[in-house]
Write a protein that holds these residues in place. Structure first.
Motif, PDB file in Angstrom:
ATOM      1  N   UNK A 209     -12.152  10.229   9.768  1.00  0.00           N
ATOM      2  CA  UNK A 209     -11.133  10.914  10.562  1.00  0.00           C
ATOM      3  C   UNK A 209     -10.747  10.159  11.824  1.00  0.00           C
ATOM      4  N   UNK A 210     -11.604   9.270  12.304  1.00  0.00           N
ATOM      5  CA  UNK A 210     -11.270   8.470  13.493  1.00  0.00           C
ATOM      6  C   UNK A 210     -10.129   7.503  13.211  1.00  0.00           C
ATOM      7  N   UNK A 211      -9.960   7.127  11.951  1.00  0.00           N
ATOM      8  CA  UNK A 211      -8.925   6.142  11.635  1.00  0.00           C
ATOM      9  C   UNK A 211      -7.845   6.625  10.677  1.00  0.00           C
ATOM     10  N   UNK A 212      -8.009   7.817  10.114  1.00  0.00           N
ATOM     11  CA  UNK A 212      -7.019   8.321   9.158  1.00  0.00           C
ATOM     12  C   UNK A 212      -7.004   9.845   9.161  1.00  0.00           C
ATOM     13  N   UNK A 213      -5.849  10.387   8.838  1.00  0.00           N
ATOM     14  CA  UNK A 213      -5.713  11.835   8.724  1.00  0.00           C
ATOM     15  C   UNK A 213      -5.597  12.190   7.236  1.00  0.00           C
TER      16      UNK A 213
END
Length: 137
Positions: free
Chosen positions: A62-66
């Protein structure tokens, strides 16, 4: 939990290792014209289970993609009566999905869900297609 799922009264039995089980008690205000849960209620139960199963595998991304559900295929098999529950399972592998994300591409994968009545009969089958959209920089 997504607010709408909470509004419906969805509860969770288990979430982990690419699987999730949730349930919905039988409530008259959620019924359709034939006395079972409305199709939208069954879909919301299934989509909620699919999201939880997906997050159990890819929540650390989640830090890099939704995560986004991009489509769903629904098969209503019979009128559900009583409490219903959904069991979801991620159909792709973590290695494939994260590898695609690592390569700078948008991974696409499926989560399969069986919705059952209190007798364990499958009343609805849903396949939800998910993607992990990288955050814009």
């Amino acid at each position: 939990m997504v607010p709408f799922a909470r509004t419906l009264g969805i509860t969770w039995d288990s979430v982990g290792e690419g699987r999730a089980i949730c349930r919905l008690p039988d409530r008259e205000e959620l019924h359709n014209h034939v006395g079972g849960p409305h199709a939208g209620v069954l879909f919301t139960l299934a989509e909620s289970a699919s999201g939880a199963a997906m997050l159990s595998v890819f929540g650390d991304q989640l830090e890099r993609a939704v995560p986004l559900a991009t489509s769903a295929r629904v098969e209503y098999r019979k009128v559900a009566k009583g409490e219903v529950w959904a069991e979801a399972r991620v159909l792709g592998t973590r290695e494939e999905v994260v590898g695609t994300l690592d390569a700078g591409e948008r991974p696409v994968f499926e989560v399969g869900v069986d919705v059952r009545n209190g007798d364990g009969e499958v009343v609805c089958v849903v396949n939800v297609t998910w993607t992990l959209r990288p955050h814009r920089r």
